[in-house]
Design a protein around this motif. Structure first.
Motif, PDB file in Angstrom:
ATOM      1  N   UNK A 213       0.829  -1.201   0.000  1.00  0.00           N
ATOM      2  CA  UNK A 213       0.000   0.000   0.000  1.00  0.00           C
ATOM      3  C   UNK A 213       0.869   1.259   0.000  1.00  0.00           C
ATOM      4  N   UNK A 214       0.392   2.279  -0.710  1.00  0.00           N
ATOM      5  CA  UNK A 214       1.027   3.595  -0.683  1.00  0.00           C
ATOM      6  C   UNK A 214       0.372   4.402   0.439  1.00  0.00           C
ATOM      7  N   UNK A 215       1.152   4.694   1.481  1.00  0.00           N
ATOM      8  CA  UNK A 215       0.611   5.338   2.674  1.00  0.00           C
ATOM      9  C   UNK A 215       1.513   6.492   3.087  1.00  0.00           C
ATOM     10  N   UNK A 216       0.988   7.699   3.043  1.00  0.00           N
ATOM     11  CA  UNK A 216       1.738   8.846   3.506  1.00  0.00           C
ATOM     12  C   UNK A 216       3.088   9.007   2.839  1.00  0.00           C
ATOM     13  N   UNK A 217       3.165   8.696   1.555  1.00  0.00           N
ATOM     14  CA  UNK A 217       4.420   8.825   0.830  1.00  0.00           C
ATOM     15  C   UNK A 217       5.352   7.645   0.978  1.00  0.00           C
ATOM     16  N   UNK A 218       4.921   6.596   1.669  1.00  0.00           N
ATOM     17  CA  UNK A 218       5.728   5.388   1.840  1.00  0.00           C
ATOM     18  C   UNK A 218       5.006   4.187   1.250  1.00  0.00           C
ATOM     19  N   UNK A 219       5.773   3.198   0.844  1.00  0.00           N
ATOM     20  CA  UNK A 219       5.209   1.924   0.412  1.00  0.00           C
ATOM     21  C   UNK A 219       5.366   0.934   1.558  1.00  0.00           C
ATOM     22  N   UNK A 220       4.255   0.375   2.024  1.00  0.00           N
ATOM     23  CA  UNK A 220       4.268  -0.533   3.159  1.00  0.00           C
ATOM     24  C   UNK A 220       3.593  -1.851   2.804  1.00  0.00           C
ATOM     25  N   UNK A 221       4.166  -2.933   3.279  1.00  0.00           N
ATOM     26  CA  UNK A 221       3.513  -4.240   3.161  1.00  0.00           C
ATOM     27  C   UNK A 221       2.559  -4.375   4.342  1.00  0.00           C
TER      28      UNK A 221
ATOM     29  N   UNK B 186      11.577  -4.534  16.986  1.00  0.00           N
ATOM     30  CA  UNK B 186      12.592  -4.041  16.080  1.00  0.00           C
ATOM     31  C   UNK B 186      13.110  -5.150  15.165  1.00  0.00           C
ATOM     32  N   UNK B 187      13.138  -4.851  13.871  1.00  0.00           N
ATOM     33  CA  UNK B 187      13.631  -5.801  12.890  1.00  0.00           C
ATOM     34  C   UNK B 187      12.695  -6.939  12.558  1.00  0.00           C
ATOM     35  N   UNK B 188      11.543  -7.000  13.216  1.00  0.00           N
ATOM     36  CA  UNK B 188      10.647  -8.146  13.060  1.00  0.00           C
ATOM     37  C   UNK B 188       9.589  -7.883  11.994  1.00  0.00           C
ATOM     38  N   UNK B 189       9.385  -8.857  11.128  1.00  0.00           N
ATOM     39  CA  UNK B 189       8.390  -8.763  10.067  1.00  0.00           C
ATOM     40  C   UNK B 189       7.034  -9.261  10.550  1.00  0.00           C
ATOM     41  N   UNK B 190       6.029  -9.055   9.712  1.00  0.00           N
ATOM     42  CA  UNK B 190       4.651  -9.402  10.060  1.00  0.00           C
ATOM     43  C   UNK B 190       4.530 -10.834  10.560  1.00  0.00           C
ATOM     44  N   UNK B 191       5.223 -11.744   9.880  1.00  0.00           N
ATOM     45  CA  UNK B 191       5.071 -13.163  10.205  1.00  0.00           C
ATOM     46  C   UNK B 191       5.403 -13.494  11.653  1.00  0.00           C
TER      47      UNK B 191
ATOM     48  N   UNK C 165       4.729  -4.123   7.906  1.00  0.00           N
ATOM     49  CA  UNK C 165       6.185  -4.117   8.019  1.00  0.00           C
ATOM     50  C   UNK C 165       6.684  -2.684   7.983  1.00  0.00           C
ATOM     51  N   UNK C 166       7.524  -2.309   8.942  1.00  0.00           N
ATOM     52  CA  UNK C 166       8.150  -0.992   8.928  1.00  0.00           C
ATOM     53  C   UNK C 166       9.030  -0.857   7.674  1.00  0.00           C
ATOM     54  N   UNK C 167       9.320   0.364   7.246  1.00  0.00           N
ATOM     55  CA  UNK C 167      10.166   0.560   6.055  1.00  0.00           C
ATOM     56  C   UNK C 167      11.500  -0.169   6.189  1.00  0.00           C
ATOM     57  N   UNK C 168      11.833  -0.973   5.176  1.00  0.00           N
ATOM     58  CA  UNK C 168      13.079  -1.719   5.193  1.00  0.00           C
ATOM     59  C   UNK C 168      13.036  -2.987   6.013  1.00  0.00           C
ATOM     60  N   UNK C 169      11.873  -3.317   6.575  1.00  0.00           N
ATOM     61  CA  UNK C 169      11.683  -4.520   7.378  1.00  0.00           C
ATOM     62  C   UNK C 169      10.746  -5.461   6.628  1.00  0.00           C
ATOM     63  N   UNK C 170      10.984  -6.763   6.733  1.00  0.00           N
ATOM     64  CA  UNK C 170      10.140  -7.709   6.018  1.00  0.00           C
ATOM     65  C   UNK C 170      10.200  -7.454   4.532  1.00  0.00           C
ATOM     66  N   UNK C 171       9.046  -7.180   3.939  1.00  0.00           N
ATOM     67  CA  UNK C 171       8.994  -6.921   2.503  1.00  0.00           C
ATOM     68  C   UNK C 171       8.620  -5.476   2.164  1.00  0.00           C
TER      69      UNK C 171
END
Length: 285
Positions: A13-21, A42-47, A65-71
């Motif tokens: 999704x495109x959210x607030x200028x960021x792409x987030x999974x 910290x560093x942990x993905x959705x799964x 997923x935070x930016x740069x985290x997970x996918x």
């Protein structure tokens, strides 16, 4: 769809200028409960926390997923709790969600506190798991913190397995829970990990909690947590006016896994408890 995200809808999704999974469970199904908005560690993905979303199967659940985290793609510019809380609010708008119950674990517990204070009208209740008030915290054991700061715990499975008990406590022992947790983790990007660390540098909620975090709050801590000692939960309980502390006996930093049934029951009991007088007055206002 990932095998660890049974029943979830996962999109970019495109959210607030960021792409987030973004993952959401049961958001399109009728429910008597507000959705849960979950902020991960910290560093942990959705799964990593998908089992909790699957266990709380009576309510919708949202996680990203935070930016740069997970996918989620790498962040272009740094972020902080204020900008990421605003981004999370934009995601709720995109999904058509008004009010949520906010949860966070460890690093994500700081985000949950900040979101609830920044967007009180969007937050019904708060669940804080194995977390602290930020920089003004009682530090964990040095041996665990040095390994916690090492990104090899995500990029090197052997490093993680060798140091698992030091990092997360002995609650999982040699059970399948440890291997199952490892199988769900995905390595963050170096930039994603660094920006997530930097986001909380200098941040603390301590001066504001008594005045700004008015929601009913459940604080959950393990008494054998080497990363965020139990004392931090007691500090949060003292600072948050409408809060209760639940301690998982023998629980380390990952008591959500080692004490899964107890944790889910405590969360469910709290979220399903009758509205307090304060909540009734707010709803009528």
């Amino acid at each position: 769809m990932s095998k660890h995200l049974d029943g979830a809808t996962v999109t970019m999704e495109q959210v607030g200028g960021r792409t987030l999974r973004v993952a959401r469970w049961r958001l399109d199904q009728p429910s008597d409960h507000p959705p849960v908005l979950f902020f991960n560690g910290i560093g942990a993905n959705i799964e990593a926390v998908a089992p909790l979303a699957e266990a709380l199967d009576e309510r919708p659940f949202i996680m990203f997923d935070m930016p740069g985290i997970g996918e989620s793609p790498d962040p272009v510019v740094p972020y902080n709790p204020f900008t990421m809380s605003w981004t999370a609010m934009q995601l709720l708008n995109l999904l058509g969600v008004d009010q949520v119950d906010v949860m966070g674990i460890s690093w994500g517990g700081g985000m949950a506190q900040h979101f609830a204070m920044q967007h009180p009208g969007r937050t019904r209740r708060v669940v804080l798991i194995a977390t602290s008030a930020g920089m003004l915290m009682v530090p964990g054991r040095l041996q665990a913190l040095t390994k916690m700061a090492n990104p090899r715990r995500y990029t090197d499975p052997d490093f993680m397995m060798r140091n698992f008990e030091t990092l997360y406590g002995e609650g999982l022992g040699k059970s399948e829970g440890k291997g199952g947790h490892m199988a769900r983790l995905r390595s963050p990007s170096p930039r994603g990990y660094m920006y997530q660390v930097l986001a909380m540098i200098g941040w603390t909620s301590a001066p504001a909690l008594r005045f700004l975090l008015k929601q009913d709050t459940l604080i959950m801590m393990g008494d054998n947590d080497a990363i965020v000692p139990l004392a931090n939960g007691k500090i949060l309980e003292a600072l948050i006016p409408n809060s209760d502390l639940v301690v998982m006996k023998g629980g380390g930093h990952l008591f959500l896994l080692s004490h899964k049934d107890e944790s889910v029951a405590a969360i469910r009991d709290f979220l399903d408890s009758p509205a307090s007088e304060r909540e009734i007055k707010l709803a009528a206002a």
